[in-house]
Design an enzyme around this catalytic site. Structure first.
Site, PDB file in Angstrom:
ATOM      1  CG  ASN A   1       2.081   4.134   5.396  1.00 20.48           C
ATOM      2  OD1 ASN A   1       1.764   3.307   4.548  1.00 20.48           O
ATOM      3  ND2 ASN A   1       1.204   4.615   6.267  1.00 20.48           N
TER       4      ASN A   1
ATOM      5  CG  HIS B   1      -3.075   7.447   6.727  1.00 22.34           C
ATOM      6  ND1 HIS B   1      -3.505   6.177   7.070  1.00 22.34           N
ATOM      7  CD2 HIS B   1      -3.991   8.307   7.240  1.00 22.34           C
ATOM      8  CE1 HIS B   1      -4.623   6.273   7.766  1.00 22.34           C
ATOM      9  NE2 HIS B   1      -4.940   7.556   7.884  1.00 22.34           N
TER      10      HIS B   1
ATOM     11  CG  ASP C   1      -1.429   5.412  10.021  1.00 25.39           C
ATOM     12  OD1 ASP C   1      -0.733   4.967   9.094  1.00 25.39           O
ATOM     13  OD2 ASP C   1      -2.604   5.059  10.231  1.00 25.39           O
TER      14      ASP C   1
ATOM     15  CG  LEU D   1       6.152  -3.179   8.195  1.00 27.67           C
ATOM     16  CD1 LEU D   1       6.852  -2.224   7.242  1.00 27.67           C
ATOM     17  CD2 LEU D   1       6.468  -4.632   7.836  1.00 27.67           C
TER      18      LEU D   1
ATOM     19  N   GLY E   1      -3.293  -1.338  -5.666  1.00 31.75           N
ATOM     20  CA  GLY E   1      -1.966  -0.914  -6.117  1.00 31.75           C
ATOM     21  C   GLY E   1      -1.950   0.279  -7.058  1.00 31.75           C
TER      22      GLY E   1
HETATM   23  C1  GRF Z   1      -4.502   4.316  -0.224  1.00 30.07           C
HETATM   24  O1  GRF Z   1      -5.608   5.094   0.109  1.00 30.07           O
HETATM   25  C2  GRF Z   1      -3.379   4.497   0.769  1.00 30.07           C
HETATM   26  O2  GRF Z   1      -3.297   5.789   1.253  1.00 30.07           O
HETATM   27  C3  GRF Z   1      -3.768   3.555   1.850  1.00 30.07           C
HETATM   28  O3  GRF Z   1      -4.302   2.430   1.188  1.00 30.07           O
HETATM   29  C4  GRF Z   1      -4.826   2.832  -0.086  1.00 30.07           C
HETATM   30  C5  GRF Z   1      -4.168   2.003  -1.136  1.00 30.07           C
HETATM   31  O4  GRF Z   1      -4.589   2.282  -2.429  1.00 30.07           O
HETATM   32  N1  GRF Z   1      -2.666   3.298   2.740  1.00 30.07           N
HETATM   33  P1  GRF Z   1      -3.894   1.587  -3.676  1.00 30.07           P
HETATM   34  O5  GRF Z   1      -3.825   0.074  -3.374  1.00 30.07           O
HETATM   35  O6  GRF Z   1      -2.527   2.163  -3.847  1.00 30.07           O
HETATM   36  O7  GRF Z   1      -4.787   1.855  -4.829  1.00 30.07           O
END
Ligand code: GRF
Length: 196
Positions: free
Chosen positions: A112, A114, A155, A98, A12
């Site tokens: 989202n 990524h 994605d 989802l 998070g």
């Molecule tokens: C991040 O690299 C995000 O891009 C991906 O999952 C990871 C989550 O990191 N979807 P965090 O839990 O916010 O530290």
């Protein structure tokens, strides 16, 4: 104020970046109203609790086959979002895919993040270290992160913004992930501020 729901599965840090940004100088016209995790004990839940944000755990029903499991979880998230009068959804390290009515209900209101320059190194199963290993194996000279709308694919939604960094010859998946993570935190805050 627009009510923002953040969906999480893990540490998070992107959620934390949003929490900090809201505290420091606001999130445009938005406020983080709730956090939902699909994993019990995700540290992101602690971060929400520490910030006084209502946090919920909605677990996938493992007795269901994959497609039904995704749909059933998506429908429970949609029901919770409606109950909480959520205007905008941020998937921030949310690993479930989802599907169903939530996609249309929140079209153009669900994003989202990524950790690659999509369309490169995205899609089902491309998460965590695998993304960065793939970028290194492909000999990419730059990588980064992408904020995009959520659609019915993995994605594949329209790209909103990207932040790129050079790949160093000394990079490992870990060092690349770490530098991209810093970019993610800025990107997610920028996107939310611009959109709510
Ligand atoms: C991040 O690299 C995000 O891009 C991906 O999952 C990871 C989550 O990191 N979807 P965090 O839990 O916010 O530290």
């Amino acid at each position: 104020m627009k009510h923002i729901l953040v969906l999480v599965s893990g540490n998070g840090t992107n959620l934390q970046a949003l929490i900090d940004a809201e505290r420091q100088s606001g999130l445009g016209n938005g406020t983080i109203a709730a956090v939902i995790s699909d994993k019990p004990g995700a540290f992101a839940l602690e971060r929400a609790k520490n910030a006084g944000i209502p946090a919920f755990t909605l677990l996938p029903d493992k007795s269901l086959p994959k497609r039904e499991r995704r749909l059933e979880l998506s429908n429970r998230i949609l029901a919770k979002a409606c109950e909480l009068k959520i205007d905008f959804i941020v998937c921030a390290g949310f690993l479930s895919i989802l599907s169903g009515d939530i996609i249309a209900a929140y079209a153009s209101r669900m994003i989202n993040i990524h950790p690659s320059l999509l369309p490169k190194f995205g899609g089902q199963g491309m998460y965590g270290e695998k993304v960065h290993r793939a970028a290194l194996d492909a000999g990419e000279r730059e990588s980064g992160c992408t904020v995009h709308f959520v659609d019915a694919g993995a994605d594949t939604g329209q790209i909103i913004l990207q932040r790129a960094i050079p790949v160093l010859s000394s990079d490992t998946p870990e060092t690349l992930a770490e530098r991209i993570h810093v970019q993610e935190h800025a990107a997610i805050v920028e996107a939310v501020r611009n959109m709510v």
